[in-house]
Write a protein that holds these residues in place. Structure first.
Motif, PDB file in Angstrom:
ATOM      1  N   VAL A   4      -0.752  12.462  -1.864  1.00 20.73           N
ATOM      2  CA  VAL A   4      -0.977  13.906  -1.958  1.00 20.73           C
ATOM      3  C   VAL A   4       0.106  14.551  -2.813  1.00 20.73           C
ATOM      4  CG1 VAL A   4      -1.020  16.050  -0.629  1.00 20.73           C
ATOM      5  CG2 VAL A   4      -2.253  14.047   0.214  1.00 20.73           C
ATOM      6  N   LEU A   5       1.352  14.139  -2.588  1.00 25.25           N
ATOM      7  CA  LEU A   5       2.455  14.689  -3.394  1.00 25.25           C
ATOM      8  C   LEU A   5       2.255  14.400  -4.880  1.00 25.25           C
ATOM      9  CD1 LEU A   5       6.035  14.302  -1.912  1.00 25.25           C
ATOM     10  CD2 LEU A   5       4.588  16.328  -2.051  1.00 25.25           C
TER      11      LEU A   5
ATOM     12  N   TYR B 180       1.912  14.340  11.318  1.00 30.02           N
ATOM     13  CA  TYR B 180       1.899  13.283  10.309  1.00 30.02           C
ATOM     14  C   TYR B 180       3.203  12.490  10.342  1.00 30.02           C
ATOM     15  CZ  TYR B 180       1.349  10.587   6.146  1.00 30.02           C
ATOM     16  OH  TYR B 180       1.244   9.519   5.304  1.00 30.02           O
ATOM     17  N   CYS B 181       4.313  13.218  10.411  1.00 33.54           N
ATOM     18  CA  CYS B 181       5.642  12.594  10.320  1.00 33.54           C
ATOM     19  C   CYS B 181       5.936  11.751  11.561  1.00 33.54           C
ATOM     20  CB  CYS B 181       6.695  13.676  10.153  1.00 33.54           C
ATOM     21  SG  CYS B 181       6.198  14.944   8.956  1.00 33.54           S
TER      22      CYS B 181
ATOM     23  N   THR C 174      11.368  13.739  -4.484  1.00 33.47           N
ATOM     24  CA  THR C 174      11.345  13.419  -3.062  1.00 33.47           C
ATOM     25  C   THR C 174      11.547  11.922  -2.844  1.00 33.47           C
ATOM     26  OG1 THR C 174       9.819  15.264  -2.748  1.00 33.47           O
ATOM     27  CG2 THR C 174      10.006  13.680  -0.936  1.00 33.47           C
TER      28      THR C 174
ATOM     29  N   ALA D  13       3.683  10.157  13.308  1.00 38.71           N
ATOM     30  CA  ALA D  13       2.894   8.936  13.157  1.00 38.71           C
ATOM     31  C   ALA D  13       3.524   7.990  12.137  1.00 38.71           C
ATOM     32  CB  ALA D  13       1.461   9.289  12.752  1.00 38.71           C
ATOM     33  N   SER D  14       3.912   8.529  10.984  1.00 34.05           N
ATOM     34  CA  SER D  14       4.418   7.649   9.920  1.00 34.05           C
ATOM     35  C   SER D  14       5.803   7.101  10.246  1.00 34.05           C
ATOM     36  CB  SER D  14       4.427   8.382   8.575  1.00 34.05           C
ATOM     37  OG  SER D  14       5.280   9.495   8.596  1.00 34.05           O
TER      38      SER D  14
ATOM     39  N   TRP E  46       0.847  -1.195   0.000  1.00 32.98           N
ATOM     40  CA  TRP E  46       0.000   0.000   0.000  1.00 32.98           C
ATOM     41  C   TRP E  46       0.883   1.247   0.000  1.00 32.98           C
ATOM     42  CZ3 TRP E  46      -0.805   3.300   4.490  1.00 32.98           C
ATOM     43  CH2 TRP E  46       0.014   2.950   5.570  1.00 32.98           C
ATOM     44  N   ILE E  47       0.253   2.364  -0.340  1.00 36.27           N
ATOM     45  CA  ILE E  47       0.929   3.662  -0.429  1.00 36.27           C
ATOM     46  C   ILE E  47       0.336   4.574   0.635  1.00 36.27           C
ATOM     47  CG2 ILE E  47       1.193   5.717  -1.906  1.00 36.27           C
ATOM     48  CD1 ILE E  47       2.837   3.414  -2.892  1.00 36.27           C
ATOM     49  N   ASN E  48       1.166   5.209   1.435  1.00 40.91           N
ATOM     50  CA  ASN E  48       0.587   6.085   2.472  1.00 40.91           C
ATOM     51  C   ASN E  48       0.266   7.471   1.902  1.00 40.91           C
ATOM     52  OD1 ASN E  48       3.570   6.002   2.638  1.00 40.91           O
ATOM     53  ND2 ASN E  48       3.319   7.674   4.105  1.00 40.91           N
ATOM     54  N   ASN E  49      -0.601   8.159   2.649  1.00 38.15           N
ATOM     55  CA  ASN E  49      -1.197   9.404   2.143  1.00 38.15           C
ATOM     56  C   ASN E  49      -0.189  10.439   1.667  1.00 38.15           C
ATOM     57  OD1 ASN E  49      -3.607   8.255   2.801  1.00 38.15           O
ATOM     58  ND2 ASN E  49      -3.990   9.505   4.634  1.00 38.15           N
ATOM     59  N   PHE E  50       0.956  10.510   2.311  1.00 36.61           N
ATOM     60  CA  PHE E  50       1.956  11.503   1.932  1.00 36.61           C
ATOM     61  C   PHE E  50       2.237  11.463   0.430  1.00 36.61           C
ATOM     62  CE2 PHE E  50       6.521  12.656   1.385  1.00 36.61           C
ATOM     63  CZ  PHE E  50       6.467  13.966   1.819  1.00 36.61           C
TER      64      PHE E  50
ATOM     65  N   THR F  65       7.802  16.862  -7.928  1.00 40.44           N
ATOM     66  CA  THR F  65       8.198  16.791  -6.523  1.00 40.44           C
ATOM     67  C   THR F  65       8.079  15.355  -6.003  1.00 40.44           C
ATOM     68  OG1 THR F  65       7.635  19.091  -6.081  1.00 40.44           O
ATOM     69  CG2 THR F  65       7.657  17.615  -4.185  1.00 40.44           C
TER      70      THR F  65
END
Lengths: 126, 126, 126, 126, 126, 126
Positions: free
Chosen positions: B33-34, B77-78, B44, B80-81, B26-30, B40
């Protein structure tokens, strides 16, 4: 700054413990300045001694974490002293370079996450 | 957020590389959104992939440094992740507790050093 | 929060000026909360009105700078309100993405410069 | 610091690209220090070159945003170097003064919003 | 979170001391979470108890300083808990408003001083 | 820096008001540098004069709060100038030591609260 010879017996005992714990024969300026407030000197040293002692994390990792925080906060004194501390604990040039790379990147993505208002994934919730 | 199925081929290739590199499905929300800015997103991810790869510092140490910076910056966020990331890389409860203790103490002494205007020791000068 | 109808004449006059200056018909929560302290409400609004007025820098540039600072400080409210403000002033999706890229990079190199203890070049000294 | 004449071919190529891109004939200390880690030097320069290139935002706006972040983080080196960079890109005295005014105000209201625990308006929610 | 009934004797003794010292009958979440690491719980509580006790500075002043730092760092939990703590120690609405005004202004001029690269006056040097 | 003799009538009037309000016969560098932008000079001085005037909080408390913020942000100029300001307002060595102790502790627990992702207690919600 309060030098060893000018220090009270109370302060001198802390200086002795710092040097014995760190296996050095000198006291850095941070402690000589804090010595103006023996209560804070004692509490700060006692806390650091407890926190930085080898345990689940080794001393090198702890020093690098200390340096990562100091670089993030851009505290000149702390960067200088903990770079020295980490080197003494075994940090190589390559480790330092990688540490800085992680610190830089984390500071970047911290702002991307906030600026883009990313919501915390359910999987990350405790 | 741009889900995998709705992503362009370019973004999908990056998602695939993230999942393959991290051995997840899976891919996390960060990243989702990017993905609104593929330039970017690519830069990133490429940077993080290079920085976080095992090298002189092991992945667990790198994740803990990332978490130390995120806690210092108080990026929700950071935190938590990267708490999740560090746990996956092997961080135990005890290691987490010690990490937080070092982060807390470093943030404290960073301000004591600055507030007391401590001068850098000659021995610490590079 | 102090709503328009419940506000004193003094506060209401400031609300009116905010809405007239911004060409909107509502007041956002920041001002409604500050209204508990009319002195700070007045001073803050007067300052912002003066600072954000078009002059050598156009309103869009000013709003993007405001957003850059807010993202760096990770102020949730300010990121939300100034993203809206910048969009209203003309910020496109592409501009927002580039703004975040610069903010992220600056936060990264700020720490590399400090962590590596880089000395200021003579050419940069004022 | 690694000077041009003492640099490896790899580092020298990056120095050449920096000078060509920026239309200057010298390298500032930041890069000379980063050159100790050619991987980070290359990645950082490549990222900055991509991010700072003219696009939806013009180079002057990007330099001013970089300076706004650096002033907020109080990074001495970065403030000095990006003030020079912004001036070279066309920032006048008046623009600098307005930039600082916005940066100062944003730092103030960021704390008022947080300290007063202002809730995000529904209209600002994405 | 570790509730009183589920706590070890060691943790319970600290909870008892917190409640007795603060003259309350409940424990806030911060301590219940820290209780996962009894060493940090004990050290943090012992330090706070020593630091926040009435002395040259009265408890209200100390709580307001704590809140000023928390608002500057934008720590949501700490702003909420120390606003409550300061109110309990006697902070009025008017005092809170003035505290926030000073915090906001200090955050503004901190950046003006850094951004303008102001040199420290000889008279201010220690 | 713009010295008194070289200042315009507008700037000179502000310098006069600063000296009269603070009962001093000199102007510190911060104002001499800000004087390049008379609009910001006037606005900043007017705001500080209003905020720092004796009211619900006494001048010493306000100066200590200013110093607490400056130490948290690690602004060298501001720490130096507001340490002097607080001393002039009556801060003793003991008070300074206690102030720093609170500032240090608050910076520590701010990160513990964030790093441990502590949820705000219902009792603390406004």
């Amino acid at each position: 700054m309060i030098e060893y010879d000018a220090a009270s017996a109370e302060v001198r005992a802390i200086y002795d413990d710092i040097m014995a714990t760190r296996k050095t024969d000198w006291i850095n300026n941070f402690w000589k300045v804090l010595a103006h407030d023996p209560v804070t000197l004692r509490r700060t040293w006692t806390s650091i001694k407890e926190i930085m002692a080898p345990s689940a994390l080794d001393p090198l990792t702890k020093e690098m974490i200390y340096l990562a925080v100091s670089a993030t906060n851009q505290c000149g004194y702390c960067i200088a002293s903990h770079t020295a501390g980490a080197r003494k604990a075994g940090m190589t040039d390559e480790m330092f370079a990688e540490l800085m790379a992680v610190v830089g990147m984390a500071n970047e993505t911290n702002r991307l996450a906030s600026g883009y208002q990313v919501e915390i994934d359910d999987k990350f919730k405790t």
